[in-house]
Scaffold this motif. Structure first.
Motif, PDB file in Angstrom:
ATOM      1  N   ASN A  94      -7.933   3.934  -2.932  1.00 51.31           N
ATOM      2  CA  ASN A  94      -9.336   4.257  -2.678  1.00 51.31           C
ATOM      3  C   ASN A  94     -10.235   3.068  -2.977  1.00 51.31           C
ATOM      4  O   ASN A  94     -11.249   2.852  -2.312  1.00 51.31           O
ATOM      5  N   ILE A  95      -9.855   2.306  -3.998  1.00 48.94           N
ATOM      6  CA  ILE A  95     -10.602   1.078  -4.302  1.00 48.94           C
ATOM      7  C   ILE A  95     -10.508   0.108  -3.127  1.00 48.94           C
ATOM      8  O   ILE A  95     -11.505  -0.488  -2.705  1.00 48.94           O
ATOM      9  N   MET A  96      -9.305  -0.030  -2.570  1.00 51.35           N
ATOM     10  CA  MET A  96      -9.138  -0.935  -1.430  1.00 51.35           C
ATOM     11  C   MET A  96      -9.962  -0.486  -0.235  1.00 51.35           C
ATOM     12  O   MET A  96     -10.591  -1.308   0.448  1.00 51.35           O
ATOM     13  N   LEU A  97      -9.970   0.812   0.031  1.00 50.94           N
ATOM     14  CA  LEU A  97     -10.747   1.306   1.168  1.00 50.94           C
ATOM     15  C   LEU A  97     -12.225   1.030   0.950  1.00 50.94           C
ATOM     16  O   LEU A  97     -12.943   0.644   1.885  1.00 50.94           O
ATOM     17  N   ARG A  98     -12.694   1.174  -0.278  1.00 47.29           N
ATOM     18  CA  ARG A  98     -14.108   0.904  -0.561  1.00 47.29           C
ATOM     19  C   ARG A  98     -14.420  -0.584  -0.405  1.00 47.29           C
ATOM     20  O   ARG A  98     -15.490  -0.946   0.117  1.00 47.29           O
ATOM     21  N   ALA A 102       0.826  -1.213   0.000  1.00 45.26           N
ATOM     22  CA  ALA A 102       0.000   0.000   0.000  1.00 45.26           C
ATOM     23  C   ALA A 102       0.859   1.262   0.000  1.00 45.26           C
ATOM     24  O   ALA A 102       0.428   2.300  -0.518  1.00 45.26           O
ATOM     25  N   ARG A 103       2.061   1.167   0.540  1.00 46.96           N
ATOM     26  CA  ARG A 103       2.953   2.332   0.619  1.00 46.96           C
ATOM     27  C   ARG A 103       3.983   2.360  -0.504  1.00 46.96           C
ATOM     28  O   ARG A 103       4.851   3.229  -0.524  1.00 46.96           O
ATOM     29  N   SER A 104       3.893   1.423  -1.422  1.00 45.64           N
ATOM     30  CA  SER A 104       4.829   1.402  -2.534  1.00 45.64           C
ATOM     31  C   SER A 104       4.491   2.522  -3.520  1.00 45.64           C
ATOM     32  O   SER A 104       3.411   3.122  -3.475  1.00 45.64           O
ATOM     33  N   GLU A 105       5.410   2.790  -4.416  1.00 47.39           N
ATOM     34  CA  GLU A 105       5.215   3.893  -5.363  1.00 47.39           C
ATOM     35  C   GLU A 105       4.012   3.651  -6.277  1.00 47.39           C
ATOM     36  O   GLU A 105       3.261   4.577  -6.580  1.00 47.39           O
ATOM     37  N   ARG A 106       3.844   2.402  -6.710  1.00 54.73           N
ATOM     38  CA  ARG A 106       2.714   2.055  -7.580  1.00 54.73           C
ATOM     39  C   ARG A 106       2.045   0.798  -7.025  1.00 54.73           C
ATOM     40  O   ARG A 106       2.367  -0.322  -7.430  1.00 54.73           O
ATOM     41  N   PRO A 107       1.118   0.959  -6.092  1.00 46.94           N
ATOM     42  CA  PRO A 107       0.486  -0.210  -5.460  1.00 46.94           C
ATOM     43  C   PRO A 107      -0.177  -1.129  -6.479  1.00 46.94           C
ATOM     44  O   PRO A 107      -0.842  -0.667  -7.413  1.00 46.94           O
ATOM     45  N   ASP A 108       0.033  -2.415  -6.298  1.00 46.00           N
ATOM     46  CA  ASP A 108      -0.539  -3.443  -7.173  1.00 46.00           C
ATOM     47  C   ASP A 108      -1.924  -3.804  -6.637  1.00 46.00           C
ATOM     48  O   ASP A 108      -2.056  -4.428  -5.589  1.00 46.00           O
ATOM     49  N   LEU A 109      -2.959  -3.416  -7.383  1.00 47.34           N
ATOM     50  CA  LEU A 109      -4.334  -3.615  -6.923  1.00 47.34           C
ATOM     51  C   LEU A 109      -4.657  -5.080  -6.713  1.00 47.34           C
ATOM     52  O   LEU A 109      -5.262  -5.459  -5.696  1.00 47.34           O
TER      53      LEU A 109
END
Length: 284
Positions: free
Chosen positions: A193-197, A19-26
């Motif tokens: 934001n997708i993860m939070l949803r 989640a804290r990486s430069e480009r999080p892998d969904l």
């Protein structure tokens, strides 16, 4: 059921790092979330899910054309050939929020089916992104800044990838919120934001089932590992700990939340501190 403590700790460490990486892998974030929920999921299972996404992407035509052609090809492959879709009963199953289960069952909530569409189409080279309409997540192809123009095409994975007209999207928003479709709602949704949803959906599912409060707890704790999250989630976690009988940890969390809001909401902070004292009193 949920992952064993040591395994859960490892999933959470990896989740926080990603989640804290430069480009999080969904897709990886979704699968690490699945590992928290499903004790049977292991590293091989995560790899198998990623391989399945790769295989599906390999079945999409190479550069089929513009946004409409990409959306149509994805719908024909995923919704038609492979049968990915959703139905009302899927809202009542935790599996509908777990990516590895959605890949296995070909069923899920709109947002998880959209993750499948996004990850498959992205791997195939499509200009694809998530669109967080109120109450109903969909997928966009093309430019997220081209509202009402051919350069943007919306698809609804929950309905097998049905292409949505502007009127269709306006109706979805009206049904979900009673509001109107603002072009800003069609912007590309950030993976975090997708993860939070997704986690909010899981919490809502668990809130309706008192015997699943442990699910609400780990969903809250994963939400708190995201770099940006509503501060109130700290209060909700502390309150839930008290409800589950962990009075000391809950009281400590309430005090920590009170410290966060004290400078801007002193009345709220004092009320929360009273809740903390009441929780500690239950230890006597």
């Amino acid at each position: 059921m949920r992952a064993q403590p040591a395994k859960s700790s490892e999933w959470r460490r990896r989740f926080a790092d990603e989640a804290r990486s430069e480009r999080p892998d969904l897709s990886l974030l979704c699968l690490l979330l699945s590992g928290e929920a499903d004790p049977e999921l292991d590293e091989a299972g995560i790899d198998a899910a990623q391989i399945e996404l790769d295989k599906l992407a390999g079945q999409l035509p190479f550069r089929p054309g513009g946004p409409r052609e990409w959306a149509t090809a994805a719908a024909e492959l995923l919704g038609g050939q492979h049968g990915f879709h959703g139905s009302p009963p899927d809202y009542h199953r935790l599996e509908s929020s777990l990516l590895h289960q959605v890949l296995r069952r070909r069923r899920g909530l709109p947002i998880l089916l959209s993750v499948v569409w996004i990850e498959v189409a992205r791997r195939a080279g499509a200009p694809v992104y998530g669109v967080a309409l109120p109450g109903h997540f969909v997928v966009g192809f093309g430019s997220p800044d081209a509202y009402g123009k051919p350069e943007q095409v919306l698809a609804d994975p929950f309905n097998g990838g049905r292409l949505l007209s502007t009127e269709d999207a306006e109706q979805l928003v009206a049904q979900a919120s009673g509001g109107r479709l603002n072009p800003s709602l069609l912007s590309a949704a950030d993976p975090l934001n997708i993860m939070l949803r997704i986690l909010n959906n899981i919490r809502a599912w668990a809130a309706a089932r008192s015997e699943r409060s442990h699910v609400a707890l780990w969903a809250l704790e994963l939400s708190l590992l995201l770099p940006s999250h509503p501060a109130r989630l700290r209060y909700e976690r502390a309150h839930l700990l008290v409800e589950r009988g962990d009075f000391l940890a809950g009281a400590r969390g309430l005090d920590e939340y009170a410290d966060v809001v004290a400078s801007i909401e002193p009345t709220t902070a004092e009320r929360v501190r009273q809740e903390a004292r009441a929780a500690r009193a239950k230890l006597n």
